[in-house]
Design an enzyme around this catalytic site. Structure first.
Site, mmCIF file in Angstrom:
data_model
loop_
_atom_site.group_PDB
_atom_site.id
_atom_site.type_symbol
_atom_site.label_atom_id
_atom_site.label_comp_id
_atom_site.label_asym_id
_atom_site.label_seq_id
_atom_site.Cartn_x
_atom_site.Cartn_y
_atom_site.Cartn_z
ATOM 1 N N LYS A 1 4.485 -0.147 6.433
ATOM 2 C CA LYS A 1 4.069 -0.047 7.837
ATOM 3 C C LYS A 1 5.244 0.317 8.739
ATOM 4 O O LYS A 1 5.099 0.401 9.951
ATOM 5 C CB LYS A 1 3.450 -1.367 8.303
ATOM 6 C CG LYS A 1 2.140 -1.726 7.591
ATOM 7 C CD LYS A 1 1.530 -2.963 8.216
ATOM 8 C CE LYS A 1 0.519 -3.658 7.328
ATOM 9 N NZ LYS A 1 -0.730 -2.926 7.133
ATOM 10 N N GLN B 1 3.063 -6.566 11.530
ATOM 11 C CA GLN B 1 2.810 -5.637 12.632
ATOM 12 C C GLN B 1 3.893 -5.709 13.705
ATOM 13 O O GLN B 1 3.753 -5.105 14.774
ATOM 14 C CB GLN B 1 1.448 -5.929 13.275
ATOM 15 C CG GLN B 1 0.263 -5.825 12.338
ATOM 16 C CD GLN B 1 -0.065 -4.392 11.951
ATOM 17 O OE1 GLN B 1 0.433 -3.433 12.547
ATOM 18 N NE2 GLN B 1 -0.905 -4.227 10.940
#
Lengths: 137, 416
Positions: free
Chosen positions: B234, B211
């Site tokens: 991501k 993340q």
């Protein structure tokens, strides 16, 4: 009211004012189940009539999303008068008919949790199944 | 120039690179995609790069003498160099192995290093906010080796308790494995400080950057991470490719995790000699199109600027935090709005997260509801699930408004 396909008034009503919520004093059998991924949990108490076959009273308790809790509440109204065989013959379509709304595929397990708990409870009571907790996963 | 001064993004222009953002999800309902913590959307340049590979030079790598294989091999190998440069790995491709995803990167180290190095009396220190990718992996490796896993506490406001970290990390600690940015709380952890703490006790330091890499400049050498893992999908890249960075001397010492073709140099019926780095860790046919696509994703992100992407996310998330917490019945978990990365996990009092996300979906707003692969952290928070909105470079304040309106609708619908 805000327009919503899945949350018609009936479902919201059962969610806010669950019928037969709580415990039975003297249940013939009681069983618990969960959707581990969502954290929905429902316990169903069932009391049979003297014939040992007809459902006389049902109570449930638990926590979780509106769909799972409303389904349990609605089921608790439908089951009295049915026999255990009739309960065991119920399937997913019966639950969806009862809810009367389109349930998205990811939420089916919320909708059928109460039914599965009641069915597993009946089968354990009849000695046909050995299970501590029902899980929809 | 610091992140604070970073020039604002031209979001309207960026959105043109993502045609999917224009689609409807139901009649007259525009998509508002706020599930970027789960996976980001893919810009045209990445889709095009992968299509071009399949259209014009699709071939297996490292083994063909023919022209197509040479072209594919060069592109696939170059992608490793590009990723190394992107994360500040001065060792280049030899320090960057492609895996399937962050989880696999974690497992490579857990198996290749952990199984042989850990034993009874050894400790692995994690945090209470670890993703299952790290938590389950180290938990299971500990069970196999007799090592013990310990967890750095999370404070009530969503930070790591560093005093507790100093208590837990001792000379018995062999590995400290920490998530760089929490996928649930949005906390940005002080990884450099934790690296120092680990190294003071001769422990290795592993960072789960799934993340973090998508939304901020990351320099693995400035952090002094021994290992650093992240996923392509991501960060505007494709699914099916992840990255394991490792310091060269560590990767050299480690045996491979997967055996088979590609990862060997010389094989007899009795023995095998491992291939050079990083191929030693890439058994079998690797994710070729995906690796090349990841290169294009890195190019795309850098063409915009990681500083600017970080600043954009910070602005968006602060706005979302402020608007959501305008209402007393909304609890946002984790640090305050001006000190977090681009996500908000929240609870709307009286409405189950699955019901919230269902109503949001009916408004076209895509979020995630559930435990976000951090079940033990949810136990600490005292909730079984939360609703998470996660933002990226193409999200706008108007989309935050759409989120807030949809939450208002859920509140109204469920009002007793």
């Amino acid at each position: 009211m805000v327009g919503s396909d899945m949350y018609r008034q009936q479902i919201l009503d059962h969610y806010r004012n669950p019928r037969n919520h709580g415990e039975l004093e003297d249940p013939t059998f009681s069983h618990v189940g969960e959707n581990p991924m969502c954290g929905d949990e429902i316990t169903m108490d069932v009391e049979l009539a003297e014939d040992g076959e007809t459902i006389e009273r049902v109570a449930f308790r638990g926590e979780g999303c509106a769909i799972s809790q409303a389904a349990a509440s609605m089921l608790s109204e439908r089951l009295p008068g049915k026999t255990l065989s009739e309960l065991r013959e119920m399937d997913r379509d019966d639950v969806l008919d009862m809810l009367g709304v389109d349930i998205s595929p990811m939420r089916i397990k919320c909708a059928v949790l109460a039914e599965k708990v009641a069915q597993d409870g009946a089968e354990i009571y009849l000695g046909e199944k050995d299970l501590d907790r029902t899980s929809t996963e | 120039m610091g992140v604070q001064d970073a020039e604002p993004l031209d979001v309207e222009r960026i959105r043109e690179d993502f045609p999917i953002l224009d689609r409807e999800v139901g009649e007259g309902t525009d998509l508002v995609y706020l599930d970027n913590g789960a996976t980001s959307q893919t810009p045209e340049s990445v889709v095009e790069t992968m299509s071009e590979y399949y259209r014009t030079y699709n071939a297996n790598v490292h083994r063909g003498i023919h022209r197509l294989s040479q072209e594919a091999s060069i592109a696939y190998e170059d992608a490793h160099d590009r990723v190394a440069e992107f994360i500040g790995a001065s060792g280049g491709r030899e320090e960057v192995a492609f895996t399937k995803n962050t989880t696999e990167s974690m497992n490579v180290v857990a198996y290749a290093w952990g199984l042989s190095e850990l034993g009874p009396g050894d400790e692995v220190v994690l945090t209470q906010m670890e993703h299952h990718a790290a938590l389950v992996t180290w938990q299971q490796i500990a069970k196999k080796t007799g090592a013990e896993v310990k967890f750095i506490r999370v404070t009530d406001d969503g930070y790591l308790d560093l005093d507790h970290a100093r208590e837990l990390i001792t000379d018995d600690t062999e590995m400290v494995s920490v998530v760089h940015v929490s996928n649930t709380l949005g906390t940005v952890n002080p990884v450099s400080e934790l690296a120092d703490l680990a190294h003071d006790h001769d422990a290795l330091f592993f960072v789960d950057g799934a993340q973090a890499v998508p939304n901020r400049p990351v320099d693995v050498e400035a952090i002094d991470a021994d290992f650093y893992a992240f996923s392509g999908h991501k960060m505007c890249g494709p699914t099916g490719v992840g990255v394991l960075y490792g310091k060269r001397h560590l990767l050299e010492e480690m045996d491979p995790y997967l055996f088979g073709g590609m990862m060997i140099k010389k094989v007899t019926f009795e023995e095998s000699k491992w291939n050079d780095l990083p191929w030693k860790f890439e058994a079998g046919t690797p994710p070729i199109a995906e690796g090349i696509g990841l290169h294009a994703a890195v190019d795309y992100l850098e063409s915009i600027g990681m500083d600017r992407i970080q600043r954009h996310e910070e602005r968006i998330v602060e706005y979302a935090y402020d608007r959501l917490t305008d209402h007393d019945d909304v609890t946002v978990f984790g640090p305050p709005g001006d000190d977090r990365v681009g996500l908000v996990s929240f609870d709307l009092d009286g409405v189950h997260p699955h019901d919230v996300s269902q109503i949001l979906d009916e408004h076209g707003v895509a979020v995630r509801a559930g435990d976000h692969c951090t079940q033990p952290l949810h136990d600490v928070l005292g909730v079984s699930a939360t609703t998470r909105a996660s933002f990226y470079l193409y999200n706008t304040r108007e989309e935050v408004d759409a989120l807030v309106e949809a939450v208002d609708a859920a509140r109204e619908l469920f009002a007793v």
